[in-house]
Design a protein around this motif. Structure first.
Motif, PDB file in Angstrom:
ATOM      1  N   VAL A 138      64.607   2.059  34.233  1.00  0.00           N
ATOM      2  CA  VAL A 138      64.009   2.490  32.964  1.00  0.00           C
ATOM      3  C   VAL A 138      65.125   3.057  32.096  1.00  0.00           C
ATOM      4  CG1 VAL A 138      62.224   3.863  31.822  1.00  0.00           C
ATOM      5  CG2 VAL A 138      61.906   3.155  34.203  1.00  0.00           C
ATOM      6  N   GLN A 139      65.219   2.600  30.880  1.00  0.00           N
ATOM      7  CA  GLN A 139      66.209   3.152  29.963  1.00  0.00           C
ATOM      8  C   GLN A 139      65.600   4.329  29.210  1.00  0.00           C
ATOM      9  OE1 GLN A 139      67.582   0.060  27.375  1.00  0.00           O
ATOM     10  NE2 GLN A 139      68.451  -1.182  29.021  1.00  0.00           N
ATOM     11  N   GLY A 140      66.368   5.380  29.103  1.00  0.00           N
ATOM     12  CA  GLY A 140      65.922   6.531  28.321  1.00  0.00           C
ATOM     13  C   GLY A 140      66.377   6.390  26.881  1.00  0.00           C
ATOM     14  N   ARG A 141      66.856   7.481  26.334  1.00  0.00           N
ATOM     15  CA  ARG A 141      67.328   7.461  24.955  1.00  0.00           C
ATOM     16  C   ARG A 141      68.573   6.591  24.865  1.00  0.00           C
ATOM     17  NH1 ARG A 141      70.831  10.199  21.576  1.00  0.00           N
ATOM     18  NH2 ARG A 141      70.069  10.574  19.458  1.00  0.00           N
ATOM     19  N   ARG A 142      68.561   5.657  23.931  1.00  0.00           N
ATOM     20  CA  ARG A 142      69.682   4.738  23.792  1.00  0.00           C
ATOM     21  C   ARG A 142      70.770   5.330  22.895  1.00  0.00           C
ATOM     22  NH1 ARG A 142      66.067   0.469  25.183  1.00  0.00           N
ATOM     23  NH2 ARG A 142      64.540   1.373  23.793  1.00  0.00           N
ATOM     24  N   PRO A 143      72.041   5.058  23.198  1.00  0.00           N
ATOM     25  CA  PRO A 143      73.126   5.592  22.373  1.00  0.00           C
ATOM     26  C   PRO A 143      73.134   4.947  20.992  1.00  0.00           C
ATOM     27  CG  PRO A 143      73.981   4.039  23.981  1.00  0.00           C
ATOM     28  CD  PRO A 143      72.533   4.250  24.322  1.00  0.00           C
ATOM     29  N   ASP A 144      73.751   5.633  20.050  1.00  0.00           N
ATOM     30  CA  ASP A 144      73.820   5.117  18.678  1.00  0.00           C
ATOM     31  C   ASP A 144      74.521   3.770  18.618  1.00  0.00           C
ATOM     32  OD1 ASP A 144      72.504   7.346  17.748  1.00  0.00           O
ATOM     33  OD2 ASP A 144      74.335   8.417  17.161  1.00  0.00           O
ATOM     34  N   SER A 145      75.505   3.529  19.506  1.00  0.00           N
ATOM     35  CA  SER A 145      76.242   2.268  19.475  1.00  0.00           C
ATOM     36  C   SER A 145      75.318   1.072  19.722  1.00  0.00           C
ATOM     37  CB  SER A 145      77.373   2.285  20.506  1.00  0.00           C
ATOM     38  OG  SER A 145      76.864   2.590  21.803  1.00  0.00           O
ATOM     39  N   ALA A 146      74.327   1.244  20.613  1.00  0.00           N
ATOM     40  CA  ALA A 146      73.382   0.150  20.877  1.00  0.00           C
ATOM     41  C   ALA A 146      72.481  -0.079  19.673  1.00  0.00           C
ATOM     42  CB  ALA A 146      72.546   0.468  22.114  1.00  0.00           C
ATOM     43  N   LEU A 147      72.040   1.005  19.054  1.00  0.00           N
ATOM     44  CA  LEU A 147      71.177   0.885  17.875  1.00  0.00           C
ATOM     45  C   LEU A 147      71.955   0.320  16.693  1.00  0.00           C
ATOM     46  CD1 LEU A 147      69.263   4.284  18.170  1.00  0.00           C
ATOM     47  CD2 LEU A 147      68.488   2.025  18.894  1.00  0.00           C
ATOM     48  N   ASP A 148      73.218   0.716  16.560  1.00  0.00           N
ATOM     49  CA  ASP A 148      74.031   0.209  15.453  1.00  0.00           C
ATOM     50  C   ASP A 148      74.194  -1.300  15.548  1.00  0.00           C
ATOM     51  OD1 ASP A 148      74.335   2.734  14.422  1.00  0.00           O
ATOM     52  OD2 ASP A 148      76.308   3.080  15.316  1.00  0.00           O
ATOM     53  N   PHE A 149      74.408  -1.822  16.767  1.00  0.00           N
ATOM     54  CA  PHE A 149      74.520  -3.271  16.891  1.00  0.00           C
ATOM     55  C   PHE A 149      73.198  -3.945  16.543  1.00  0.00           C
ATOM     56  CE2 PHE A 149      73.788  -7.188  19.171  1.00  0.00           C
ATOM     57  CZ  PHE A 149      74.841  -7.951  18.690  1.00  0.00           C
ATOM     58  N   ALA A 150      72.082  -3.391  17.027  1.00  0.00           N
ATOM     59  CA  ALA A 150      70.777  -3.998  16.760  1.00  0.00           C
ATOM     60  C   ALA A 150      70.508  -4.097  15.258  1.00  0.00           C
ATOM     61  CB  ALA A 150      69.677  -3.188  17.436  1.00  0.00           C
ATOM     62  N   ARG A 151      71.055  -3.174  14.490  1.00  0.00           N
ATOM     63  CA  ARG A 151      70.850  -3.203  13.030  1.00  0.00           C
ATOM     64  C   ARG A 151      71.564  -4.381  12.376  1.00  0.00           C
ATOM     65  NH1 ARG A 151      71.670   2.553  13.848  1.00  0.00           N
ATOM     66  NH2 ARG A 151      69.663   3.634  13.597  1.00  0.00           N
ATOM     67  N   THR A 152      72.515  -4.996  13.068  1.00  0.00           N
ATOM     68  CA  THR A 152      73.220  -6.145  12.497  1.00  0.00           C
ATOM     69  C   THR A 152      72.464  -7.451  12.717  1.00  0.00           C
ATOM     70  OG1 THR A 152      74.529  -6.681  14.487  1.00  0.00           O
ATOM     71  CG2 THR A 152      75.397  -4.975  13.013  1.00  0.00           C
ATOM     72  N   VAL A 153      71.464  -7.442  13.575  1.00  0.00           N
ATOM     73  CA  VAL A 153      70.699  -8.659  13.877  1.00  0.00           C
ATOM     74  C   VAL A 153      69.752  -8.961  12.724  1.00  0.00           C
ATOM     75  CG1 VAL A 153      69.069  -9.740  15.475  1.00  0.00           C
ATOM     76  CG2 VAL A 153      70.886  -8.251  16.349  1.00  0.00           C
ATOM     77  N   ARG A 154      69.729 -10.216  12.310  1.00  0.00           N
ATOM     78  CA  ARG A 154      68.873 -10.639  11.196  1.00  0.00           C
ATOM     79  C   ARG A 154      67.694 -11.447  11.714  1.00  0.00           C
ATOM     80  NH1 ARG A 154      70.355  -7.689   7.081  1.00  0.00           N
ATOM     81  NH2 ARG A 154      69.385  -9.214   5.688  1.00  0.00           N
ATOM     82  N   LEU A 155      66.550 -11.294  11.059  1.00  0.00           N
ATOM     83  CA  LEU A 155      65.355 -12.071  11.399  1.00  0.00           C
ATOM     84  C   LEU A 155      65.082 -13.097  10.313  1.00  0.00           C
ATOM     85  CD1 LEU A 155      62.686  -9.566  12.809  1.00  0.00           C
ATOM     86  CD2 LEU A 155      64.143 -11.155  14.068  1.00  0.00           C
ATOM     87  N   GLY A 156      64.792 -14.324  10.736  1.00  0.00           N
ATOM     88  CA  GLY A 156      64.410 -15.354   9.786  1.00  0.00           C
ATOM     89  C   GLY A 156      62.943 -15.221   9.393  1.00  0.00           C
ATOM     90  N   THR A 157      62.561 -15.881   8.305  1.00  0.00           N
ATOM     91  CA  THR A 157      61.180 -15.841   7.830  1.00  0.00           C
ATOM     92  C   THR A 157      60.261 -16.560   8.812  1.00  0.00           C
ATOM     93  OG1 THR A 157      62.008 -15.903   5.568  1.00  0.00           O
ATOM     94  CG2 THR A 157      59.672 -16.397   5.885  1.00  0.00           C
ATOM     95  N   PRO A 158      59.080 -15.976   9.129  1.00  0.00           N
ATOM     96  CA  PRO A 158      58.135 -16.673  10.014  1.00  0.00           C
ATOM     97  C   PRO A 158      57.811 -18.069   9.496  1.00  0.00           C
ATOM     98  CG  PRO A 158      57.441 -14.404   9.682  1.00  0.00           C
ATOM     99  CD  PRO A 158      58.586 -14.641   8.737  1.00  0.00           C
ATOM    100  N   ARG A 159      57.712 -19.027  10.411  1.00  0.00           N
ATOM    101  CA  ARG A 159      57.453 -20.417  10.057  1.00  0.00           C
ATOM    102  C   ARG A 159      56.065 -20.850  10.514  1.00  0.00           C
ATOM    103  NH1 ARG A 159      61.303 -21.734   6.346  1.00  0.00           N
ATOM    104  NH2 ARG A 159      63.390 -21.237   7.098  1.00  0.00           N
ATOM    105  N   ALA A 160      55.540 -21.866   9.849  1.00  0.00           N
ATOM    106  CA  ALA A 160      54.255 -22.432  10.243  1.00  0.00           C
ATOM    107  C   ALA A 160      54.438 -23.345  11.446  1.00  0.00           C
ATOM    108  CB  ALA A 160      53.643 -23.200   9.076  1.00  0.00           C
ATOM    109  N   GLY A 161      53.310 -23.896  11.909  1.00  0.00           N
ATOM    110  CA  GLY A 161      53.349 -24.767  13.073  1.00  0.00           C
ATOM    111  C   GLY A 161      53.321 -23.938  14.324  1.00  0.00           C
ATOM    112  N   SER A 162      52.386 -23.027  14.439  1.00  0.00           N
ATOM    113  CA  SER A 162      52.244 -21.893  15.339  1.00  0.00           C
ATOM    114  C   SER A 162      52.722 -20.697  14.522  1.00  0.00           C
ATOM    115  CB  SER A 162      53.014 -22.064  16.660  1.00  0.00           C
ATOM    116  OG  SER A 162      54.388 -22.134  16.446  1.00  0.00           O
ATOM    117  N   TRP A 163      53.470 -19.781  15.110  1.00  0.00           N
ATOM    118  CA  TRP A 163      54.033 -18.653  14.342  1.00  0.00           C
ATOM    119  C   TRP A 163      55.376 -18.351  14.952  1.00  0.00           C
ATOM    120  CZ3 TRP A 163      55.545 -13.459  14.534  1.00  0.00           C
ATOM    121  CH2 TRP A 163      55.548 -12.779  13.300  1.00  0.00           C
ATOM    122  N   ALA A 164      56.426 -18.625  14.218  1.00  0.00           N
ATOM    123  CA  ALA A 164      57.756 -18.568  14.797  1.00  0.00           C
ATOM    124  C   ALA A 164      58.689 -17.710  13.956  1.00  0.00           C
ATOM    125  CB  ALA A 164      58.330 -19.976  14.929  1.00  0.00           C
TER     126      ALA A 164
END
Length: 368
Positions: A138-164
């Motif tokens: 079980v992971q407890g409180r995550r360090p700022d370095s892990a959160l900082d990297f996650a902030r660089t991840v981009r999400l694309g717009t949801p697509r039709a043809g199911s939900w993607a």
């Protein structure tokens, strides 16, 4: 293909198509005058696709359309998602395709919220696991370095043809012989964790056994990752996850799609709940604050120690009950009275520590 998709296909360079095939497990079969022929072998047969070699060809758009139709059919996903991957050659892409009932391209509100939370948790948990020296149940409180990297991840717009949706991890150009950049290492860590959870949940479908998950904690399995994958399939909605590597930085790990059925999702939810409270049988060390002292009839007594625990499968933080002989019990009574932390090593049996081999009273004073 729609007009927009056809326009996007026309803009793709032949090199982009070839790089994608190479990274996706296709093999160059033959070089022709103005094209290349690629082959991919699957359990249900061999597939071939032609890559046009010259954008000046009059029917270039049509040939790329044929390419997209064939590859999307082999990969069993919409053309639009394949186009997204081809247009993001500088990023590792994780595509999540949910298959809820209802109109195409829509999803119940709470399912969408949980899916996004699941993607976020998968990224953060995998990043933290990569940075940690040992596996964690079980992971407890995550360090700022892990959160900082996650902030660089981009999400694309949801697509039709199911939900993607697609999570994109930007991968800088690098020498293939150099150490991989952080984004690639996180992508590979997520791939290992998802693959391990997929394998364990498959074996546990008939007869649930937490040991199937515990044995794979070294591959990234944790309560957090299991919970993330369960959230993606809220209410048992099946989904699949596909990994594609940035074509500008090839990987020796073949891309793959993992489909999580309703039953697998139920198993993952159970695994997440049990991993959160698990004290696996075997040698364990707990370090922390003493509470709930109780003298047993005869020699010895029981105490509860709250803090980080280390097991052969990984670490977590929780309260655990300890059974001690009289002399060691008195040490914990003394530590409790002086508000000091202790370190206890023994053998865990059915969730509690028995046969204690070592007790150390530490110098730190517990917080009140």
């Amino acid at each position: 293909m729609s007009a927009d998709e056809l326009s996007a296909a026309s803009a793709l360079a032949p090199e982009t198509l070839s790089q994608y095939l190479s990274s996706a497990g296709w093999e160059l079969e033959q070089s022709l005058e103005r094209a290349t022929l690629w082959t991919r072998r699957e359990d249900d047969g061999d597939f071939q696709v032609l890559v046009p070699g010259d954008r000046d060809l009059r029917d270039y758009a049509s040939r790329v359309s044929d390419f997209l139709t064939t590859v999307a059919a082999v990969e069993e996903r919409p053309i639009r998602l394949l186009l997204d991957d081809l247009e993001t050659a500088g990023a590792d892409t994780l595509s999540f395709r949910l298959m809820p009932s209802g109109p195409s391209g829509t999803i119940p509100l709470f399912n969408a919220v949980d899916a996004l939370a699941g993607v976020r948790e998968l990224v953060v948990a995998s990043t933290y696991a990569l940075m940690s020296e040992q596996p964690m149940l079980v992971q407890g409180r995550r360090p700022d370095s892990a959160l900082d990297f996650a902030r660089t991840v981009r999400l694309g717009t949801p697509r039709a043809g199911s939900w993607a949706i697609a999570a994109q991890l930007a991968v800088p150009r690098a020498d293939v012989n150099a150490d991989p950049p952080l984004a690639r290492r996180v992508s590979l860590q997520m791939h290992r964790a998802v693959r391990a959870c997929y394998a364990a949940s498959g074996e546990a479908q008939r007869n649930f056994d937490l040991g199937l998950f515990l044995r794979l904690t070294g591959e990234g399995v944790s309560a957090n990752v299991c919970d993330a994958l369960a959230k993606l399939g809220r209410d048992g909605v099946p989904y699949d996850v596909r990994f594609n590597w940035a074509s500008q930085l090839p990987s020796s790990v073949p891309p793959r799609s993992f489909r999580f059925s309703t039953r697998r999702i139920e198993v993952l939810r159970t695994a997440a709940e049990q991993l959160k409270v698990a004290v696996p049988d075997g040698e364990v060390t707990v370090e922390g604050q003493v509470s709930r002292l109780r003298r047993d009839i005869g020699e010895g007594g029981q105490a509860t120690v709250k803090g980080p625990i280390s097991t052969v499968y990984g670490s977590s933080e929780r309260s655990v009950r300890v059974l001690l002989p009289d002399a060691l019990y008195q040490q914990l009574v003394d530590a409790h009275g002086r508000r000091r932390h202790v370190r206890v090593t023994g053998t865990a049996v059915r969730g509690r520590i028995e046969r204690v081999s070592h007790v150390e009273v530490l110098g730190g004073v517990t917080e009140t």
